[in-house]
Design a protein around this motif. Structure first.
Motif, mmCIF file in Angstrom:
data_model
loop_
_atom_site.group_PDB
_atom_site.id
_atom_site.type_symbol
_atom_site.label_atom_id
_atom_site.label_comp_id
_atom_site.label_asym_id
_atom_site.label_seq_id
_atom_site.Cartn_x
_atom_site.Cartn_y
_atom_site.Cartn_z
ATOM 1 N N ARG A 298 0.832 -1.210 0.000
ATOM 2 C CA ARG A 298 0.000 0.000 0.000
ATOM 3 C C ARG A 298 0.865 1.258 0.000
ATOM 4 N NH1 ARG A 298 -2.023 2.936 4.332
ATOM 5 N NH2 ARG A 298 -1.612 1.223 5.782
ATOM 6 N N GLN A 302 0.776 4.189 -2.909
ATOM 7 C CA GLN A 302 0.423 5.574 -2.600
ATOM 8 C C GLN A 302 1.603 6.530 -2.674
ATOM 9 O OE1 GLN A 302 -1.444 5.068 1.260
ATOM 10 N NE2 GLN A 302 -3.409 4.461 0.350
ATOM 11 N N THR A 411 -11.285 -1.330 -1.862
ATOM 12 C CA THR A 411 -10.489 -0.289 -1.227
ATOM 13 C C THR A 411 -9.627 -0.908 -0.124
ATOM 14 O OG1 THR A 411 -12.401 0.205 0.184
ATOM 15 C CG2 THR A 411 -12.071 1.591 -1.755
ATOM 16 N N ASP A 449 -5.929 3.838 -3.864
ATOM 17 C CA ASP A 449 -7.019 3.609 -2.916
ATOM 18 C C ASP A 449 -7.393 2.151 -2.736
ATOM 19 O OD1 ASP A 449 -7.817 3.746 -5.561
ATOM 20 O OD2 ASP A 449 -9.782 4.593 -5.144
#
Length: 538
Positions: A298, A302, A411, A449
């Protein structure tokens, strides 16, 4: 050049089927994991023994040269390449065989075929490379039609025009992946769209199903590469304006992207291309804890680094497909560029992994460093296994194994609950069907996301009952995906197999608008009936 023969019943070519030492190693791994599995092989029947139904329709004289009713043609165009397709083929169940296989040579041929089929109430099933795994190319249309044809676009496979200045090309929809790249290579260009089905899928199929390629981030879906499209419908030809972007109302291309052959036949498209990469970097990161591996993934998603490859394999997936033992999984990382070295991007990604407890058993590999790129590594092992997976699936399906996948996207906040729900549903379904097996997971694509989890089932089925067992497992797991906020499909499309959940996922007003669009462009309802929308009642 050596010639190859497409397998009518399974994946790819007959010459590349799993055999010899590869088969021995595969079966040895299965016996280690599932010692009670019955691995007695089943042989696909000869086409001459299939007893295909007699064709119900005959083409008009003007179209007859384009049509084939040969049994091998009809058999090869009956099913796609999902597990349930392979199992039915092995059992000789081809009850939905098309009456004719039609290969248009020009766009006008397609216009003429659609006119004939609309007048005669004949279902038209578009066919690119035949690699659908959701029933999208199967003439399963019920008895409301006088017949069904498979419209194979293989003859429309050329790059028609290249705009080197804008770095784009006008390409016919029937071209398969390798032939497309071969035509672009002399110009130093590439579409850089490499799904697992690359060798046996077409540009038109990618567009019609909104396919995802090898890019794990940024350029994920084929949608991102489209400048404009040309589509033949029974109601006329739709040609969108070729521009880099437009705010003029809803996108015409957006209507046909993902329409899965229900609204028209995509004949060509202007596609954005890329210069071929000159710099590459790759690494494999091992983790001791699954949650830490997910957190690291993640963080990279991001970070704005946009890795080309960022696939997280859970411990079971890593063991099955790379032979690596970890307690938390393996993250396969890759960067590439046609413009600049990518060392700094890799350095930062590795730093993020180490912040979450990741460990590199070997340093990153770079294209500038020939010695390290020549060394075998986990990423190379996984890539090779990835390309062989469909062939190995066929070998196991022929031995009463249940080997199939679910793919979705959710998500980041919902992923833990979704993963737990899928695991629970799979375990319960395996138990209720009497199958012994395991669930694996990898992330195929990433967004800031959320991830696109790809679940695999490997189970020892009951000889002669694996199709029914799989259908029950699929229904249970897909229901879990739907109720926990995952999409019914991230990149495999809807087809006929995902329809029950797609009908529940899409908003009601959108369903009404889609139905109205269908009526507008295909008033006779002959285009791929039963996909996305209800066809005639069987």
């Amino acid at each position: 050049m050596a010639t190859t023969t497409r397998s009518w019943w399974g994946w790819g070519t007959a010459e590349d089927a799993v055999r010899g030492s590869e088969l021995d190693a595969l079966l040895r791994r299965v016996r280690e994991l599932l010692p009670d599995a019955d691995l007695t092989p089943t042989t696909a029947p000869a086409v001459s023994d299939l007893g295909l139904p007699t064709p119900r329709v005959a083409a008009p004289r003007a179209l007859a040269p384009l049509c084939s009713h040969e049994p091998t043609d009809r058999a090869a165009h009956t099913h796609g390449k999902a597990f349930r397709d392979v199992v039915r083929n092995l059992a000789g169940d081809l009850r939905s065989a098309p009456d004719l296989v039609v290969r248009p040579r020009t766009e006008q041929d397609i216009v003429d075929v659609l006119d004939w089929c609309s007048r005669s109430n004949i279902a038209v099933i578009p066919y690119g490379g035949g690699s659908s795994v959701v029933g999208g190319t199967e003439p399963r249309v019920g008895d409301g039609y006088t017949g069904a044809i498979s419209l194979d676009l293989a003859e429309l496979g050329q790059v028609l025009e290249i705009d080197r200045t804008s770095r784009a090309a006008r390409i016919q929809a029937g071209v398969l992946g390798p032939a497309l790249e071969d035509q672009l290579r002399p110009h130093g260009l590439s579409l850089r769209h490499f799904p697992q089905s690359f060798e046996f899928s077409s540009l038109g199929g990618w567009l019609a199903t909104r396919a995802a390629g090898h890019y794990a981030t940024l350029y994920t879906h084929i949608d991102d590469m489209v400048e404009s499209m040309r589509v033949v419908t029974p109601g006329g030809v739709a040609q969108s304006l070729r521009v880099p972007g437009s705010g003029a109302g809803p996108s015409p291309d957006g209507l046909f992207l993902g329409s899965e052959g229900t609204l028209g036949i995509i004949t060509e498209a202007w596609m954005r291309l890329q210069d071929r990469p000159a710099w590459r970097a790759g690494a494999s990161v091992h983790f001791a804890e699954q949650d830490a591996a997910v957190a690291a993934t993640r963080a990279i998603a991001q970070s704005g680094l946009h890795p080309t490859n960022c696939r997280l394999l859970d411990p079971a997936e890593a063991l099955l497909n790379t032979g690596v033992h970890t307690s938390g999984g393996v993250l396969v990382l890759g960067f590439e560029s046609a413009d600049h070295p990518v060392r700094e991007w890799m350095r930062r990604a590795v730093e993020l992994c180490r912040d979450h407890g990741g460990d590199l058993p070997a340093p990153p590999r770079y294209t500038e460093d020939a010695e390290s790129t020549a060394n075998e590594n986990t990423a190379d092992n996984w890539r090779a296994a990835f390309l062989r997976m469909p062939y190995q699936r066929d070998a196991l399906a022929a031995r009463s194994m249940i080997v199939e996948t679910f793919e979705t996207a959710c998500t980041w906040d919902r992923y833990p609950e979704l993963r737990a729900a899928v695991s629970e549903a799979a375990s319960a379904a395996l138990a209720s069907t009497g199958a012994t097996g395991m669930l694996t997971c990898r992330f195929t694509h990433l967004y800031p996301d959320g991830p696109a989890p790809y679940f695999g089932i490997y189970a020892a089925g009951r000889r002669g009952a694996t199709l029914q067992q799989w259908d029950e497992i699929k229904a249970a797991v897909t229901e879990a995906l739907h109720t926990r906020g995952g999409t019914v499909t991230h990149h495999h499309a809807v087809g006929r197999d995902h329809r029950p959940w797609y009908d529940r996922q899409r908003p009601g007003p959108f369903a009404a608008a889609l139905s109205a669009a269908k009526t507008g462009v295909d008033p006779a309802g002959v285009l791929n009936p039963g996909v996305l929308l209800p066809g005639m009642a069987p």
